[in-house]
Design a protein around this motif. Structure first.
Motif, mmCIF file in Angstrom:
data_model
loop_
_atom_site.group_PDB
_atom_site.id
_atom_site.type_symbol
_atom_site.label_atom_id
_atom_site.label_comp_id
_atom_site.label_asym_id
_atom_site.label_seq_id
_atom_site.Cartn_x
_atom_site.Cartn_y
_atom_site.Cartn_z
ATOM 1 N N ALA A 3 15.641 45.608 10.175
ATOM 2 C CA ALA A 3 16.651 46.184 11.070
ATOM 3 C C ALA A 3 18.041 45.655 10.720
ATOM 4 O O ALA A 3 19.012 46.417 10.680
ATOM 5 C CB ALA A 3 16.307 45.881 12.522
ATOM 6 N N ALA A 4 18.141 44.375 10.441
ATOM 7 C CA ALA A 4 19.439 43.788 10.092
ATOM 8 C C ALA A 4 19.989 44.402 8.806
ATOM 9 O O ALA A 4 21.192 44.677 8.705
ATOM 10 C CB ALA A 4 19.306 42.276 9.945
ATOM 11 N N ARG A 5 19.119 44.630 7.832
ATOM 12 C CA ARG A 5 19.576 45.263 6.581
ATOM 13 C C ARG A 5 20.067 46.683 6.843
ATOM 14 O O ARG A 5 21.082 47.104 6.298
ATOM 15 C CB ARG A 5 18.456 45.262 5.544
ATOM 16 C CG ARG A 5 18.251 43.913 4.876
ATOM 17 C CD ARG A 5 17.347 43.997 3.652
ATOM 18 N NE ARG A 5 16.045 44.588 3.909
ATOM 19 C CZ ARG A 5 14.976 43.924 4.345
ATOM 20 N NH1 ARG A 5 15.059 42.622 4.582
ATOM 21 N NH2 ARG A 5 13.831 44.544 4.547
ATOM 22 N N LEU A 6 19.350 47.423 7.680
ATOM 23 C CA LEU A 6 19.776 48.787 7.991
ATOM 24 C C LEU A 6 21.106 48.804 8.739
ATOM 25 O O LEU A 6 21.947 49.672 8.507
ATOM 26 C CB LEU A 6 18.707 49.500 8.828
ATOM 27 C CG LEU A 6 17.531 50.057 8.062
ATOM 28 C CD1 LEU A 6 16.429 50.481 9.015
ATOM 29 C CD2 LEU A 6 17.961 51.225 7.190
ATOM 30 N N LEU A 7 21.275 47.845 9.633
ATOM 31 C CA LEU A 7 22.493 47.808 10.441
ATOM 32 C C LEU A 7 23.694 47.254 9.679
ATOM 33 O O LEU A 7 24.832 47.432 10.115
ATOM 34 C CB LEU A 7 22.252 46.981 11.708
ATOM 35 C CG LEU A 7 21.287 47.619 12.706
ATOM 36 C CD1 LEU A 7 20.896 46.626 13.780
ATOM 37 C CD2 LEU A 7 21.899 48.864 13.311
#
Length: 121
Positions: free
Chosen positions: A96-100
């Motif tokens: 999720a952090a990479r996507l955000l």
């Protein structure tokens, strides 16, 4: 303990110390995971609809751009969804952090929202 020559107050000399357990995810990390899943699944639903609604009825029929997009993007979005949905909580949070961290997820959300509004109009 005495049968095996163990002293409960002193670990064996060859004992391996385990790392301390990782802390659980924060509420913000869980919210990020939920947000990513919502955006990805909304877009994936749209792609699945397009794949059925806009598939050509004959080989001579020109391909609709939405059908082509569904063919190209479905596998990628399914993979991203799997990364955020499955695995350990830390793996989910990392995905999720990479996507955000980039603009890709925001672009998907805006596109899905724009198309949903156009469908309602």
């Amino acid at each position: 303990a005495s049968d095996f020559g163990l002293d409960p107050d002193k670990p064996p000399a060859n004992a391996i110390a385990l790392p301390p357990p990782k802390r659980g995810l924060t509420d913000e990390q869980w919210a990020d995971i939920a947000y990513c899943l919502r955006v990805l699944t909304d877009y994936l639903d749209l792609l699945h609809d397009w794949r059925e609604c806009y598939k050509p009825t004959s080989p001579e029929e020109p391909l609709d751009d939405r059908f082509v997009e569904a063919l190209h993007m479905t596998e990628t979005i399914e993979h991203l969804t799997d990364c955020v949905a499955f695995g350990t909580p830390q793996q989910k949070a990392d995905a999720a952090a990479r996507l955000l961290s980039g603009s890709y997820l925001l672009m998907l959300e805006e596109r899905t929202d724009r198309l949903a509004l156009a469908k309602c109009a």
